[in-house]
Design an enzyme around this catalytic site. Sequence first.
Site, PDB file in Angstrom:
ATOM      1  CG  ASN A  43     -13.187  -4.124  26.815  1.00 59.47           C
ATOM      2  OD1 ASN A  43     -14.203  -4.016  26.138  1.00 59.47           O
ATOM      3  ND2 ASN A  43     -13.160  -3.797  28.092  1.00 59.47           N
TER       4      ASN A  43
ATOM      5  NE  ARG B  92     -20.601   2.921  24.969  1.00 56.28           N
ATOM      6  CZ  ARG B  92     -20.842   1.939  25.792  1.00 56.28           C
ATOM      7  NH1 ARG B  92     -22.071   1.717  26.235  1.00 56.28           N
ATOM      8  NH2 ARG B  92     -19.892   1.127  26.205  1.00 56.28           N
ATOM      9  N   GLY B  93     -20.703   0.494  22.254  1.00 52.36           N
ATOM     10  CA  GLY B  93     -20.667  -0.866  22.777  1.00 52.36           C
ATOM     11  C   GLY B  93     -20.780  -1.806  21.591  1.00 52.36           C
TER      12      GLY B  93
ATOM     13  CG  ASP C  73     -14.978  -3.171  21.745  1.00 54.73           C
ATOM     14  OD1 ASP C  73     -14.651  -3.090  22.945  1.00 54.73           O
ATOM     15  OD2 ASP C  73     -15.916  -2.526  21.248  1.00 54.73           O
TER      16      ASP C  73
HETATM   17  O1  MRU Z   1     -15.935   3.057  22.781  1.00 53.72           O
HETATM   18  P1  MRU Z   1     -17.047   2.226  23.310  1.00 53.72           P
HETATM   19  O2  MRU Z   1     -17.811   2.883  24.402  1.00 53.72           O
HETATM   20  O3  MRU Z   1     -17.946   1.706  22.208  1.00 53.72           O
HETATM   21  O4  MRU Z   1     -16.312   0.965  23.943  1.00 53.72           O
HETATM   22  C1  MRU Z   1     -17.089  -0.072  24.460  1.00 53.72           C
HETATM   23  C2  MRU Z   1     -16.300  -1.124  25.138  1.00 53.72           C
HETATM   24  O5  MRU Z   1     -15.100  -1.110  25.149  1.00 53.72           O
HETATM   25  C3  MRU Z   1     -17.080  -2.260  25.727  1.00 53.72           C
HETATM   26  O6  MRU Z   1     -16.419  -2.779  26.841  1.00 53.72           O
HETATM   27  C4  MRU Z   1     -17.211  -3.369  24.671  1.00 53.72           C
HETATM   28  O7  MRU Z   1     -17.766  -2.850  23.491  1.00 53.72           O
HETATM   29  C5  MRU Z   1     -18.014  -4.497  25.139  1.00 53.72           C
HETATM   30  S1  MRU Z   1     -19.731  -4.038  25.081  1.00 53.72           S
HETATM   31  C6  MRU Z   1     -20.746  -5.190  25.590  1.00 53.72           C
END
Ligand code: MRU
Length: 357
Positions: free
Chosen positions: A253, A53-54, A243
């Site tokens: 985000n 994820r991320g 995101d």
């Molecule tokens: O649901 P996730 O864990 O994928 O969400 C991730 C985030 O919101 C992060 O802050 C975003 O992807 C930036 S990652 C460098």
Amino acid sequence: MTENDPLKPIDVATWNSGAVRLIDQRKLPAELVHLDCSSVDELWNAIKTLAVRGAPAIGVAAAYGAAMSIWASEDETPGLLTEMNAACDHLATSRPTAVNLFWALDRMKRVGAQSSGLSPADFKARILAEAEAIREEDLELSRRMGRAGAELICDGATVLTHCNAGALATGGLGTALAPVYFAHAAGKRVSVFADETRPLLQGARLTAWELKQCGVPVTVITDNMAAWAMKRGKVDLVITGADRIAANGDAANKIGTYGVALAAREHGIPFYVAAPVSTFDLSIPTGEGIPIEEREVGEVLAPRGQQWAPADVAAWNPAFDVTPGELIAALITDAGVLEPPYTESIAEAFGDTPGNG
Ligand code: MRU
């Protein structure tokens, strides 16, 4: 972990045995275990369920999924192209908000179309090389964000962050955490307040874990403590990831980021968003157009299988929110620190980049 030896949420040393190896982020911090994905469906599922994820990391994982879709095929090149495009379309259905996923998949498709005259073996090699390039570039992009953002962190500063936008979320050192790692490596005394980040606790589980690995002092707080921490003078600046960032600087985000930005403004604390070129979506004029993922309500009502609320009560689970550009002091990017007005500074930095609208 160092600048040249980051954590590897996506490891391709296993590629020749037919798998992409992921750190299974669902299991951290209790266990550091790996998940080998040997098919597009397994990668799709890993993205969907947040094993990986991320925003940048899911783009990298999906790019390898595109390569995996054709690796064992014995088809001629036109068939390989069709198979890979179908796999890209499937991977694109895994999560809707992070534009890095679509950016990476569009890039794979574009390279596929440009390589349609190659032999099957050369076509496969070209596609794998593109996935490798996306992963390697991500490391370099995070270094650039790290260098640029570290300038904003004074010796002795405390940075508040939300969710995990560190090495676990990218192919490199992270987005929001890259400046922290650079400041730390430069000898600045920097510490972090990590919001726990309900409902899936990426801050408590992942940000705290990776900062600890790197020796950066970290204090975990529940999400509802952030405003009070600011009021009490415990926070010097906020840095989050994103995101998807619209052409005017509105930034999606993890859910809760918007509230942190509002609290930061109230307390006169600068709120920064760190993101690479792959997170900018110039086809979307404002944050209104960013699709927000809604996840199953069980994550809110019964986290990790433990029933915290009546099972039959209504719940809502948007996974992201959008922080308006007006609340963002600056965008820390691989092209430098961008300042308002964002419509101009973003267009100047990324307007000519393929895939950014
Ligand atoms: O649901 P996730 O864990 O994928 O969400 C991730 C985030 O919101 C992060 O802050 C975003 O992807 C930036 S990652 C460098």
